[in-house]
Design a protein around this motif. Sequence first.
Motif, PDB file in Angstrom:
ATOM      1  N   MET A 221       0.711  -1.410   0.053  1.00 60.78           N
ATOM      2  CA  MET A 221       0.022  -0.059  -0.083  1.00 60.78           C
ATOM      3  C   MET A 221       0.893   1.169  -0.070  1.00 60.78           C
ATOM      4  O   MET A 221       1.545   1.541   1.035  1.00 60.78           O
ATOM      5  CB  MET A 221      -0.738   0.010   1.466  1.00 60.78           C
ATOM      6  CG  MET A 221      -1.905   1.108   1.223  1.00 60.78           C
ATOM      7  SD  MET A 221      -3.070   1.151   2.609  1.00 60.78           S
ATOM      8  CE  MET A 221      -1.960   1.217   4.129  1.00 60.78           C
ATOM      9  N   LEU A 222       0.570   2.100  -0.964  1.00 61.51           N
ATOM     10  CA  LEU A 222       1.444   3.380  -1.096  1.00 61.51           C
ATOM     11  C   LEU A 222       0.469   4.454  -0.623  1.00 61.51           C
ATOM     12  O   LEU A 222      -0.667   4.829  -0.824  1.00 61.51           O
ATOM     13  CB  LEU A 222       1.834   3.570  -2.810  1.00 61.51           C
ATOM     14  CG  LEU A 222       2.919   2.377  -3.081  1.00 61.51           C
ATOM     15  CD1 LEU A 222       3.121   2.636  -4.598  1.00 61.51           C
ATOM     16  CD2 LEU A 222       3.950   2.028  -2.194  1.00 61.51           C
ATOM     17  N   THR A 256      -1.725  -1.123  -4.091  1.00 60.06           N
ATOM     18  CA  THR A 256      -2.805  -0.270  -4.025  1.00 60.06           C
ATOM     19  C   THR A 256      -2.685   1.072  -3.420  1.00 60.06           C
ATOM     20  O   THR A 256      -1.450   1.216  -2.766  1.00 60.06           O
ATOM     21  CB  THR A 256      -4.124  -0.901  -3.238  1.00 60.06           C
ATOM     22  OG1 THR A 256      -3.532  -1.145  -1.828  1.00 60.06           O
ATOM     23  CG2 THR A 256      -4.547  -2.384  -3.825  1.00 60.06           C
ATOM     24  N   ASP A 257      -3.465   1.991  -3.373  1.00 60.05           N
ATOM     25  CA  ASP A 257      -3.185   3.254  -2.481  1.00 60.05           C
ATOM     26  C   ASP A 257      -4.078   3.116  -1.098  1.00 60.05           C
ATOM     27  O   ASP A 257      -4.464   2.070  -0.898  1.00 60.05           O
ATOM     28  CB  ASP A 257      -3.997   4.623  -3.128  1.00 60.05           C
ATOM     29  CG  ASP A 257      -5.364   4.550  -3.587  1.00 60.05           C
ATOM     30  OD1 ASP A 257      -6.082   3.407  -3.208  1.00 60.05           O
ATOM     31  OD2 ASP A 257      -5.850   5.173  -4.142  1.00 60.05           O
ATOM     32  N   THR A 258      -4.002   4.203  -0.332  1.00 58.31           N
ATOM     33  CA  THR A 258      -4.541   3.955   1.051  1.00 58.31           C
ATOM     34  C   THR A 258      -6.163   4.026   0.958  1.00 58.31           C
ATOM     35  O   THR A 258      -6.592   3.300   1.938  1.00 58.31           O
ATOM     36  CB  THR A 258      -4.226   5.375   1.734  1.00 58.31           C
ATOM     37  OG1 THR A 258      -4.663   6.564   1.107  1.00 58.31           O
ATOM     38  CG2 THR A 258      -2.907   5.445   1.815  1.00 58.31           C
ATOM     39  N   GLN A 259      -6.691   4.226  -0.242  1.00 60.23           N
ATOM     40  CA  GLN A 259      -8.307   3.924  -0.097  1.00 60.23           C
ATOM     41  C   GLN A 259      -8.594   2.394  -0.792  1.00 60.23           C
ATOM     42  O   GLN A 259      -9.798   2.085  -1.053  1.00 60.23           O
ATOM     43  CB  GLN A 259      -8.684   4.972  -0.963  1.00 60.23           C
ATOM     44  CG  GLN A 259      -8.657   6.320  -0.792  1.00 60.23           C
ATOM     45  CD  GLN A 259      -9.304   6.653   0.723  1.00 60.23           C
ATOM     46  OE1 GLN A 259     -10.379   5.980   1.025  1.00 60.23           O
ATOM     47  NE2 GLN A 259      -8.737   7.392   1.596  1.00 60.23           N
ATOM     48  N   GLY A 260      -7.397   1.614  -1.066  1.00 56.20           N
ATOM     49  CA  GLY A 260      -7.938   0.270  -1.576  1.00 56.20           C
ATOM     50  C   GLY A 260      -7.823   0.270  -3.065  1.00 56.20           C
ATOM     51  O   GLY A 260      -8.123  -0.988  -3.576  1.00 56.20           O
ATOM     52  N   GLN A 261      -7.704   1.354  -3.901  1.00 57.17           N
ATOM     53  CA  GLN A 261      -7.755   1.349  -5.171  1.00 57.17           C
ATOM     54  C   GLN A 261      -6.402   0.885  -6.045  1.00 57.17           C
ATOM     55  O   GLN A 261      -5.441   1.321  -5.510  1.00 57.17           O
ATOM     56  CB  GLN A 261      -8.030   2.909  -5.670  1.00 57.17           C
ATOM     57  CG  GLN A 261      -9.293   3.393  -5.127  1.00 57.17           C
ATOM     58  CD  GLN A 261     -10.514   2.607  -5.961  1.00 57.17           C
ATOM     59  OE1 GLN A 261     -10.317   2.121  -6.916  1.00 57.17           O
ATOM     60  NE2 GLN A 261     -11.534   2.693  -5.140  1.00 57.17           N
ATOM     61  N   VAL A 276      -2.370   1.290 -13.922  1.00 55.56           N
ATOM     62  CA  VAL A 276      -3.636   1.807 -14.074  1.00 55.56           C
ATOM     63  C   VAL A 276      -4.203   2.912 -13.415  1.00 55.56           C
ATOM     64  O   VAL A 276      -5.307   3.358 -13.881  1.00 55.56           O
ATOM     65  CB  VAL A 276      -4.484   0.444 -13.558  1.00 55.56           C
ATOM     66  CG1 VAL A 276      -4.124  -0.798 -14.409  1.00 55.56           C
ATOM     67  CG2 VAL A 276      -4.561   0.179 -12.258  1.00 55.56           C
ATOM     68  N   ARG A 277      -3.586   3.455 -12.391  1.00 64.94           N
ATOM     69  CA  ARG A 277      -4.089   4.654 -11.805  1.00 64.94           C
ATOM     70  C   ARG A 277      -2.880   5.717 -11.399  1.00 64.94           C
ATOM     71  O   ARG A 277      -2.264   5.338 -10.703  1.00 64.94           O
ATOM     72  CB  ARG A 277      -4.893   4.245 -10.461  1.00 64.94           C
ATOM     73  CG  ARG A 277      -5.557   5.407  -9.979  1.00 64.94           C
ATOM     74  CD  ARG A 277      -6.297   4.766  -8.600  1.00 64.94           C
ATOM     75  NE  ARG A 277      -6.988   5.859  -7.686  1.00 64.94           N
ATOM     76  CZ  ARG A 277      -8.281   6.163  -8.070  1.00 64.94           C
ATOM     77  NH1 ARG A 277      -8.786   5.766  -8.959  1.00 64.94           N
ATOM     78  NH2 ARG A 277      -8.845   7.025  -7.177  1.00 64.94           N
TER      79      ARG A 277
END
Length: 281
Positions: A221-222, A256-261, A276-277
Amino acid sequence: MTPSPPSKPTIWQTVQPILLREAIVFLEGITHLLGQATVQLKTTASNQHIPSAQLAAEASWLGKLAPWLQRLGMLWWQAMGWLQQRLPIGLRERYNRTTLTAIALGILLLLLWLNPLSWFQAPERPTISPSTPRPRPEVPSTILVQPRRSTSVEPPPAPTPVPTVAPVAPAAVAPPSPSPAPIPSDTATVRQQLLAICDRYSNALDPTLTLNPSDHRLDLMLAVGWYDLSAAKQDQIAQALWQQAHDLGYTTVVITDTQGQPLVREPVVGNNAIVVRRKLP
C-alpha cells in the motif's frame, strides 16, 4: 493709526464651548437618572418597612469615607494647580485644572486599555502533541499442526495371495510443471529490499507491506505521494517492485493506494507491469 484686525480664534477657543455644553448636558442627565434611582430605592425601602435609622448617611460606609474622599479631592486639586503653575505662561490659561484632570484620566484609561504589563510577559509556547505512529499490519503466518498418531496397535492383516500380472509397458510420464521460486525464509530481508526500492524513487510514498509466504502473495500500500510522481517514475517504480517481488518467489503482487484502489496490475502480454491509476479522480 488704523486699528489692528481681530485675531483669528484658535481651535481650542472654538472647541471649548462645545465641550463644555456637552459635558453640562451629560452631567445633568446623570444627575436626573441618579435622582430617579434614589427615589425608587427609597420607595422600595419604605415598602419593606426598613427603619430609617439604617438608611441614614451616618450608617453608610461610603458616608464614613466621604471626608477622606473630600480630602483626597482637595489634594488632587492642589496638585493640578501646582502643575498648572509649572506650565509656560501661554499655556496656563488654556490648560486649567479641569483640563489637566481630563488629560490625566484620558492617559489612565489609555494605559488600562493598552495593558503595558503584557509587554513584559513571555509569549506562550505552543504545545505540540506527540504524533502517534501508524501501526504496521502484522504478517499473517501459517501454523502447521501435525495430526496425533493413534496409540492403538492393530494386528497385521493376513497375507493375501498375489496374482500374477503380465508385464505392462511403462506409460509416458508428463514433465512436472514448473514450481514457483522458493520463498526466502527471512521476511525482514524481503521487506528491506522492497521498501528500499520505494525510498530510492520518493520519500513520500510511506509504503506498508504485507507478506503471505504460504500463498505466494504480496500486498503493498502506497501513500498519496504516488499521485505526485511523474508518469515515467511511476512506470519505473511499478516495474521494479513487480520484478523484485517475482524474483523473490511471490507470484501474486497487489499494489494499492490508501483507499484500496489498485495502482498496478500484472501484464497480460510481456513482462512489464501496467500502471492503471496515475492521478486522483
